[in-house]
Write a protein that holds these residues in place. Structure first.
Motif, PDB file in Angstrom:
ATOM      1  N   THR A   8       0.828  -1.330   0.047  1.00 16.45           N
ATOM      2  CA  THR A   8      -0.071   0.010   0.067  1.00 16.45           C
ATOM      3  C   THR A   8       0.989   1.081   0.011  1.00 16.45           C
ATOM      4  OG1 THR A   8      -0.279   0.175   2.428  1.00 16.45           O
ATOM      5  CG2 THR A   8      -1.710  -1.282   1.482  1.00 16.45           C
ATOM      6  N   GLU A   9       2.221   1.052  -0.089  1.00 15.19           N
ATOM      7  CA  GLU A   9       2.953   2.374   0.153  1.00 15.19           C
ATOM      8  C   GLU A   9       2.774   3.275  -0.709  1.00 15.19           C
ATOM      9  OE1 GLU A   9       7.772   3.444   0.542  1.00 15.19           O
ATOM     10  OE2 GLU A   9       7.028   1.463   0.217  1.00 15.19           O
ATOM     11  N   GLU A  10       2.508   3.342  -2.163  1.00 17.03           N
ATOM     12  CA  GLU A  10       2.433   4.216  -3.090  1.00 17.03           C
ATOM     13  C   GLU A  10       1.027   4.888  -2.658  1.00 17.03           C
ATOM     14  OE1 GLU A  10       1.855   5.023  -7.910  1.00 17.03           O
ATOM     15  OE2 GLU A  10       2.592   3.087  -7.078  1.00 17.03           O
ATOM     16  N   GLN A  11      -0.087   4.317  -2.389  1.00 17.00           N
ATOM     17  CA  GLN A  11      -1.608   5.250  -2.232  1.00 17.00           C
ATOM     18  C   GLN A  11      -1.390   5.634  -0.709  1.00 17.00           C
ATOM     19  OE1 GLN A  11      -1.071   1.867  -3.158  1.00 17.00           O
ATOM     20  NE2 GLN A  11      -2.721   0.491  -2.257  1.00 17.00           N
ATOM     21  N   TYR A  12      -0.490   4.946  -0.079  1.00 16.74           N
ATOM     22  CA  TYR A  12      -0.392   5.772   1.177  1.00 16.74           C
ATOM     23  C   TYR A  12       0.080   6.945   1.376  1.00 16.74           C
ATOM     24  CZ  TYR A  12       1.006   6.366   6.246  1.00 16.74           C
ATOM     25  OH  TYR A  12       1.222   6.867   7.727  1.00 16.74           O
ATOM     26  N   PHE A  13       1.346   7.473   0.826  1.00 17.66           N
ATOM     27  CA  PHE A  13       1.992   8.772   0.683  1.00 17.66           C
ATOM     28  C   PHE A  13       1.036   9.571  -0.349  1.00 17.66           C
ATOM     29  CE2 PHE A  13       5.470   6.104   2.081  1.00 17.66           C
ATOM     30  CZ  PHE A  13       5.665   6.778   3.253  1.00 17.66           C
ATOM     31  N   ALA A  14       0.308   9.039  -1.066  1.00 20.58           N
ATOM     32  CA  ALA A  14      -0.483   9.947  -1.866  1.00 20.58           C
ATOM     33  C   ALA A  14      -1.625  10.753  -1.107  1.00 20.58           C
ATOM     34  CB  ALA A  14      -1.012   9.204  -3.027  1.00 20.58           C
ATOM     35  N   LYS A  15      -2.178   9.662  -0.317  1.00 24.48           N
ATOM     36  CA  LYS A  15      -2.989  10.515   0.800  1.00 24.48           C
ATOM     37  C   LYS A  15      -2.603  11.160   1.811  1.00 24.48           C
ATOM     38  CE  LYS A  15      -6.953   9.797   1.124  1.00 24.48           C
ATOM     39  NZ  LYS A  15      -8.109  10.733   0.805  1.00 24.48           N
ATOM     40  N   ASP A  64      -0.162  13.242   1.385  1.00 23.02           N
ATOM     41  CA  ASP A  64       0.091  14.466   0.791  1.00 23.02           C
ATOM     42  C   ASP A  64      -1.090  15.213   0.514  1.00 23.02           C
ATOM     43  OD1 ASP A  64       2.940  14.149   0.834  1.00 23.02           O
ATOM     44  OD2 ASP A  64       2.904  13.209  -1.210  1.00 23.02           O
ATOM     45  N   GLU A  65      -2.258  14.461   0.245  1.00 27.31           N
ATOM     46  CA  GLU A  65      -3.682  15.178   0.071  1.00 27.31           C
ATOM     47  C   GLU A  65      -3.922  15.686   1.248  1.00 27.31           C
ATOM     48  OE1 GLU A  65      -7.881  13.565  -0.250  1.00 27.31           O
ATOM     49  OE2 GLU A  65      -6.600  12.608  -1.468  1.00 27.31           O
TER      50      GLU A  65
END
Length: 440
Positions: free
Chosen positions: A323-330, A332-333
């Motif tokens: 889940t790392e990619e979507q985790y950091f996207a959230k 930053d959002e």
């Protein structure tokens, strides 16, 4: 396989003293090199191994931050070795909060008390006691065993496992699998039925520093570019957000096994309800159902009537395998465009499958000592040195076997007050580890 009538009384007799003596060596890790370091504990382990003819080497990444590595020859050295690794450092403890002094290693109520009794001088003692008896008797393991007693795990492993993997990878290059802490302990389901949780996965770690910058000025004036305001709003958004439930293969398997034990259908719409039935470990397991981020430190300003130009915060982020990619996207959002982040510590998530000969050896060795045992995989919400050793392609498992009384909140004692481990639990662990090594 260990013979059923193997007499392990010598190892069972000395494991308590080994655990007590390790606890009595203060290896508190404050994260800034201000503590005593691990040198004395590494020398203690080296001495105990030397007594049974095992040569070891101490590697230091920083004065006093000692790592000990030894290799024990097996019957078939052509096979990939098994790595057994454990850390020598402990988190600090305030003696005034404890029932028994945290560095006295006292025995009371059938338990060894002290900082490290749970995390993880218990495992270090069990491994030493088991190996010492095997070597005194000339019982070599089926394959080579590499022992690593390392520094600095409680601060991320920079001076311990990370250092060894970066600077001395040849010590472990041919190892294919490893066991260590935070797994193999029992959870009682009913009187004669216990699940033994084997760690096969860990969340990733993202300790982050957040920074908001604005326009400095007098506290009495209107300021629409206030760094403190911007940071406070971003921190609040992080703290209030709840990530959705995400079932990794490990977590899904664990929940299916729990539902089978309870005789209830696995309902993905109520996984938290299933976890709630687990008693004291529900908090630890519940944290593996979703990603998390928790604000932990706030800082900004230096005087009540001065608006600072910068404000900072720190957060503890944990993300599940895959889940790392979507985790950091959230993340930053939620932070928004005016708040930046940088890593204080960033370590990957890890996950391996619950299958193969090593897993069979775990299950069979537990069953041999506890007919009511069932080994199940689980995901750890925290982190261990497995994150470093997996970079070398080593499959890592948390397997520090302990049969525990149902009323003991074992999981709650990690980094807590009044850490203690049952003496008969240590003796059980010695027997299981001896069988496991013989089967591996």
């Amino acid at each position: 396989m260990a013979e059923p009538d193997t007499d392990l009384s010598a190892a069972e007799a000395e494991v308590t003293d080994l655990c007590r003596e390790l606890i009595q060596i203060d290896t508190s890790n404050y994260g800034d090199h201000s503590g005593p370091g691990e040198r004395k504990a590494a020398e203690y382990v080296a001495g105990r191994l030397d007594e049974v003819g095992v040569e070891s080497q101490i590697y230091e990444s920083h004065p006093g931050r000692s790592n000990l590595v030894a290799r024990i020859a097996g019957e078939d050295s052509s096979r990939p070795p098994l790595l057994i690794q454990g850390h020598l450092d402990v988190v600090p403890a305030a003696a005034e909060d404890w029932t028994h002094h945290p560095f006295a290693g006292e025995i009371a109520d059938g338990c060894v008390w002290g900082r490290g009794a749970v995390d993880m001088k218990n495992m270090n003692a069990m491994v030493l006691a088991m190996m010492r008896q095997r070597l005194r008797e000339g019982r070599r393991p089926p394959r080579d065993v590499v022992l690593a007693f390392v520094a600095d795990e409680e601060a991320g492993g920079t001076w311990g496992a990370q250092y060894l993997v970066n600077e001395h990878p040849e010590l472990f290059a041919d190892c294919d699998s490893a066991i260590s802490e935070v797994g193999g302990f029992s959870v009682t389901m009913e009187e004669n039925r216990r699940l033994y949780l084997v760690e096969t996965a860990e969340k990733g770690i993202a300790w982050m520093k957040l920074t908001a910058r604005g326009t400095a000025g007098h506290g009495s004036m209107t300021n629409r570019d206030n760094a403190v305001t911007e940071l406070a709003a971003a921190v609040a958004r992080l703290g209030e957000y709840e990530f959705p439930v995400y079932l990794t293969p490990t977590v899904r398997t664990f929940l299916e096994e729990v539902c089978e034990e309870f005789g209830i259908p696995f309902d993905e719409r109520d996984v938290e309800g299933t976890v709630a039935r687990l008693g004291p470990i529900a908090k630890m397991i519940g944290a593996t159902l979703r990603n998390t981020v928790n604000p932990t430190v706030l800082g900004g300003g230096y005087k009540a009537n001065v608006i600072p130009g910068e404000a900072t915060a720190q957060v503890d982020g944990r993300f599940l395998p895959g889940t790392e990619e979507q985790y950091f996207a959230k993340i930053d959002e939620l932070l928004g465009p005016k708040v930046s982040r940088e890593f204080i510590q960033h370590l990957p998530s890890v996950e391996t499958s619950f299958d193969g000969g090593l897993v069979n050896a775990m299950s069979e060795s537990l069953l041999a000592e506890d007919p009511g045992a069932k080994a199940v995989p689980y995901c750890l919400s925290g982190g261990t040195d497995s994150k470093s050793f997996q970079r070398l392609g080593i499959r890592n498992y948390g397997f520090s076997p302990l049969k525990l009384p149902p009323e003991l909140d074992f999981a709650g004692m990690f980094h807590g007050v009044d850490e203690r481990v049952p003496v008969d639990g240590l003796q059980f662990g010695v027997r299981v580890l001896d069988r496991f090594v013989s089967m591996s």
